[in-house]
Design a protein around this motif. Structure first.
Motif, PDB file in Angstrom:
ATOM      1  N   ILE A 204      40.543  95.111  97.160  1.00 44.73           N
ATOM      2  CA  ILE A 204      41.677  94.842  96.273  1.00 44.73           C
ATOM      3  C   ILE A 204      41.229  94.345  94.911  1.00 44.73           C
ATOM      4  CG2 ILE A 204      43.675  93.324  95.951  1.00 44.73           C
ATOM      5  CD1 ILE A 204      44.105  93.444  98.957  1.00 44.73           C
ATOM      6  N   MET A 205      40.101  93.633  94.863  1.00 41.02           N
ATOM      7  CA  MET A 205      39.661  92.992  93.623  1.00 41.02           C
ATOM      8  C   MET A 205      39.650  93.919  92.410  1.00 41.02           C
ATOM      9  SD  MET A 205      36.160  90.859  92.817  1.00 41.02           S
ATOM     10  CE  MET A 205      36.421  89.770  94.205  1.00 41.02           C
ATOM     11  N   PRO A 206      39.120  95.155  92.525  1.00 42.44           N
ATOM     12  CA  PRO A 206      39.112  96.020  91.328  1.00 42.44           C
ATOM     13  C   PRO A 206      40.502  96.364  90.815  1.00 42.44           C
ATOM     14  CG  PRO A 206      37.559  96.821  92.973  1.00 42.44           C
ATOM     15  CD  PRO A 206      38.390  95.771  93.645  1.00 42.44           C
ATOM     16  N   LEU A 207      41.528  96.223  91.668  1.00 41.64           N
ATOM     17  CA  LEU A 207      42.889  96.590  91.275  1.00 41.64           C
ATOM     18  C   LEU A 207      43.655  95.441  90.634  1.00 41.64           C
ATOM     19  CD1 LEU A 207      43.839  98.579  94.498  1.00 41.64           C
ATOM     20  CD2 LEU A 207      43.155  99.541  92.303  1.00 41.64           C
ATOM     21  N   MET A 208      43.076  94.241  90.615  1.00 48.39           N
ATOM     22  CA  MET A 208      43.793  93.065  90.151  1.00 48.39           C
ATOM     23  C   MET A 208      44.270  93.189  88.712  1.00 48.39           C
ATOM     24  SD  MET A 208      44.035  91.025  92.711  1.00 48.39           S
ATOM     25  CE  MET A 208      44.393  89.423  92.013  1.00 48.39           C
ATOM     26  N   SER A 209      43.500  93.883  87.881  1.00 51.66           N
ATOM     27  CA  SER A 209      43.871  93.999  86.471  1.00 51.66           C
ATOM     28  C   SER A 209      45.213  94.702  86.286  1.00 51.66           C
ATOM     29  CB  SER A 209      42.785  94.765  85.702  1.00 51.66           C
ATOM     30  OG  SER A 209      41.594  94.017  85.643  1.00 51.66           O
ATOM     31  N   PHE A 210      45.575  95.583  87.220  1.00 51.99           N
ATOM     32  CA  PHE A 210      46.831  96.317  87.087  1.00 51.99           C
ATOM     33  C   PHE A 210      48.046  95.422  87.313  1.00 51.99           C
ATOM     34  CE2 PHE A 210      43.755  99.686  87.891  1.00 51.99           C
ATOM     35  CZ  PHE A 210      44.125 100.628  86.940  1.00 51.99           C
ATOM     36  N   LEU A 211      47.849  94.237  87.908  1.00 47.64           N
ATOM     37  CA  LEU A 211      48.957  93.303  88.095  1.00 47.64           C
ATOM     38  C   LEU A 211      49.485  92.795  86.753  1.00 47.64           C
ATOM     39  CD1 LEU A 211      47.733  91.199  91.159  1.00 47.64           C
ATOM     40  CD2 LEU A 211      49.376  93.084  91.129  1.00 47.64           C
ATOM     41  N   THR A 212      48.663  92.922  85.707  1.00 53.53           N
ATOM     42  CA  THR A 212      49.100  92.508  84.384  1.00 53.53           C
ATOM     43  C   THR A 212      50.328  93.290  83.941  1.00 53.53           C
ATOM     44  OG1 THR A 212      46.788  92.029  83.835  1.00 53.53           O
ATOM     45  CG2 THR A 212      48.333  92.125  82.007  1.00 53.53           C
ATOM     46  N   LEU A 213      50.474  94.517  84.416  1.00 57.99           N
ATOM     47  CA  LEU A 213      51.649  95.327  84.078  1.00 57.99           C
ATOM     48  C   LEU A 213      52.934  94.636  84.534  1.00 57.99           C
ATOM     49  CD1 LEU A 213      50.257  98.832  85.056  1.00 57.99           C
ATOM     50  CD2 LEU A 213      50.942  98.144  82.755  1.00 57.99           C
ATOM     51  N   LEU A 214      52.898  94.017  85.716  1.00 58.10           N
ATOM     52  CA  LEU A 214      54.074  93.312  86.222  1.00 58.10           C
ATOM     53  C   LEU A 214      54.381  92.096  85.362  1.00 58.10           C
ATOM     54  CD1 LEU A 214      53.374  93.455  90.072  1.00 58.10           C
ATOM     55  CD2 LEU A 214      54.826  94.961  88.701  1.00 58.10           C
ATOM     56  N   SER A 215      53.348  91.395  84.930  1.00 57.11           N
ATOM     57  CA  SER A 215      53.549  90.209  84.091  1.00 57.11           C
ATOM     58  C   SER A 215      54.195  90.585  82.763  1.00 57.11           C
ATOM     59  CB  SER A 215      52.208  89.504  83.836  1.00 57.11           C
ATOM     60  OG  SER A 215      51.611  89.098  85.040  1.00 57.11           O
ATOM     61  N   VAL A 216      53.695  91.658  82.140  1.00 55.31           N
ATOM     62  CA  VAL A 216      54.239  92.104  80.859  1.00 55.31           C
ATOM     63  C   VAL A 216      55.702  92.499  80.999  1.00 55.31           C
ATOM     64  CG1 VAL A 216      54.077  93.902  79.085  1.00 55.31           C
ATOM     65  CG2 VAL A 216      52.003  92.785  79.923  1.00 55.31           C
ATOM     66  N   ALA A 217      56.065  93.097  82.131  1.00 59.72           N
ATOM     67  CA  ALA A 217      57.446  93.523  82.351  1.00 59.72           C
ATOM     68  C   ALA A 217      58.387  92.350  82.600  1.00 59.72           C
ATOM     69  CB  ALA A 217      57.511  94.494  83.530  1.00 59.72           C
ATOM     70  N   TYR A 218      57.855  91.222  83.063  1.00 59.33           N
ATOM     71  CA  TYR A 218      58.706  90.102  83.483  1.00 59.33           C
ATOM     72  C   TYR A 218      58.924  89.056  82.397  1.00 59.33           C
ATOM     73  CZ  TYR A 218      60.218  85.924  85.979  1.00 59.33           C
ATOM     74  OH  TYR A 218      60.895  84.802  86.370  1.00 59.33           O
ATOM     75  N   VAL A 219      57.894  88.749  81.617  1.00 54.30           N
ATOM     76  CA  VAL A 219      57.971  87.629  80.682  1.00 54.30           C
ATOM     77  C   VAL A 219      58.622  88.049  79.367  1.00 54.30           C
ATOM     78  CG1 VAL A 219      55.886  86.593  81.683  1.00 54.30           C
ATOM     79  CG2 VAL A 219      55.684  88.119  79.707  1.00 54.30           C
ATOM     80  N   PRO A 220      59.036  87.074  78.535  1.00 58.87           N
ATOM     81  CA  PRO A 220      59.549  87.421  77.199  1.00 58.87           C
ATOM     82  C   PRO A 220      58.507  88.198  76.400  1.00 58.87           C
ATOM     83  CG  PRO A 220      60.010  85.128  77.705  1.00 58.87           C
ATOM     84  CD  PRO A 220      59.107  85.624  78.792  1.00 58.87           C
ATOM     85  N   LEU A 221      58.969  89.002  75.457  1.00 58.69           N
ATOM     86  CA  LEU A 221      58.063  89.859  74.684  1.00 58.69           C
ATOM     87  C   LEU A 221      56.967  89.042  73.997  1.00 58.69           C
ATOM     88  CD1 LEU A 221      57.234  92.568  73.536  1.00 58.69           C
ATOM     89  CD2 LEU A 221      58.995  92.309  71.770  1.00 58.69           C
ATOM     90  N   ALA A 222      57.309  87.849  73.508  1.00 57.52           N
ATOM     91  CA  ALA A 222      56.302  87.013  72.847  1.00 57.52           C
ATOM     92  C   ALA A 222      55.159  86.676  73.800  1.00 57.52           C
ATOM     93  CB  ALA A 222      56.948  85.728  72.316  1.00 57.52           C
ATOM     94  N   ALA A 223      55.516  86.288  75.039  1.00 54.00           N
ATOM     95  CA  ALA A 223      54.491  85.976  76.036  1.00 54.00           C
ATOM     96  C   ALA A 223      53.744  87.238  76.446  1.00 54.00           C
ATOM     97  CB  ALA A 223      55.125  85.315  77.254  1.00 54.00           C
ATOM     98  N   ALA A 224      54.445  88.384  76.471  1.00 54.95           N
ATOM     99  CA  ALA A 224      53.786  89.649  76.789  1.00 54.95           C
ATOM    100  C   ALA A 224      52.724  89.983  75.749  1.00 54.95           C
ATOM    101  CB  ALA A 224      54.823  90.770  76.873  1.00 54.95           C
ATOM    102  N   LEU A 225      53.011  89.691  74.484  1.00 56.55           N
ATOM    103  CA  LEU A 225      52.011  89.916  73.430  1.00 56.55           C
ATOM    104  C   LEU A 225      50.778  89.047  73.658  1.00 56.55           C
ATOM    105  CD1 LEU A 225      54.235  90.112  70.219  1.00 56.55           C
ATOM    106  CD2 LEU A 225      52.929  91.967  71.269  1.00 56.55           C
TER     107      LEU A 225
END
Length: 256
Positions: A204-225
């Motif tokens: 699973i470890m190599p796939l962890m970076s893709f979880l960032t996509l979920l974070s960007v979709a959830y947080v305010p745009l400023a935090a996504a930046l």
């Protein structure tokens, strides 16, 4: 706390005023990117120390494997021997986590700032600032409700998703190559046996970076930046810091 948030809002506003001649209506978004870069510069010495520590830990892998084999029937002695080895070589098993941990307050501060309707009792004027038509205080779900994924706001998020996906794919390839070139000695439990689930964690470890996509979709745009800027910085930074011995990075926890 409100006074602190008011001061932080003033700092973001000051950066925006400084960048306004260059970025016009996107000056606040540019200020967030600048703030993120300054945070990453501040923790860069720790990132360099973490890289040195990881390289040192990688060199210890043969000795660690030997100690685990030697004391397989005596877990207490094995743990003591491992601690003595790390102390002797002046290597901290946790040093790789420090850069990520020290960035978290900056991220949560920015997240809270652009999630608050009021600051110090006054309306939060920063929420009205935009990046190419997308308000910095709104989320992807708001963009979907206002024009859909290919509307004016949706395209801003689409661009961020593309950047994150590209960085995640780059990290995935590097991590897979590093783990294949330098497999880590499996962690063991009190009985000296490999801990359950470690094989799955390795996959699973190599796939962890893709979880960032979920974070960007959830947080305010400023935090996504902040997330996108920090993630991109991390990929470039690690490519530089681990260029001499690229097999050593696999065990370093992903950073925001």
């Amino acid at each position: 706390m409100s006074a602190f948030m008011f001061a932080f809002a003033g700092l973001v506003g000051a950066f925006a005023d400084l960048l306004q001649p260059l970025f016009q209506h996107a000056s606040t978004a540019a200020a967030i990117v600048l703030f993120t870069a300054l945070v990453r510069l501040a923790v860069h010495p720790l990132s360099r120390a973490a890289a040195r520590g990881q390289k040192a830990r990688t060199k210890l892998q043969p000795q660690i494997a030997e100690l685990r084999k030697k004391h397989a029937k005596n877990p207490d002695r094995m743990q003591k021997a491992l601690m003595e080895l790390h102390a002797k070589e002046k290597v901290s098993p946790l040093s790789g986590c420090l850069p990520s941990l020290l960035q978290m307050p900056a991220f949560f501060l920015l997240y809270h700032l652009f999630s608050s309707q009021k600051i110090g009792g006054d309306p939060n004027a920063l929420l009205a600032h935009e990046l190419l038509g997308a308000p910095l205080g709104e989320r992807w779900r708001d963009a979907l409700a206002d024009g859909g994924p290919f509307g004016e706001q949706g395209l801003v998020y689409l661009a961020l998703f593309v950047i994150v996906a590209a960085v995640a794919t780059f990290n995935y390839g590097r991590t897979k190559r590093q783990m294949a070139a330098n497999p880590m000695t499996p962690a063991t439990g009190p009985d000296g046996q490999p801990m359950p689930g470690m094989g799955a964690m390795t996959k699973i470890m190599p796939l962890m970076s893709f979880l960032t996509l979920l974070s960007v979709a959830y947080v305010p745009l400023a935090a996504a930046l902040y997330i996108v800027t920090s993630t991109t910085w991390t990929a470039i930074e690690r490519a530089h810091l681990y260029r001499e011995t690229p097999a050593t990075e696999a065990a370093v926890a992903p950073a925001v």
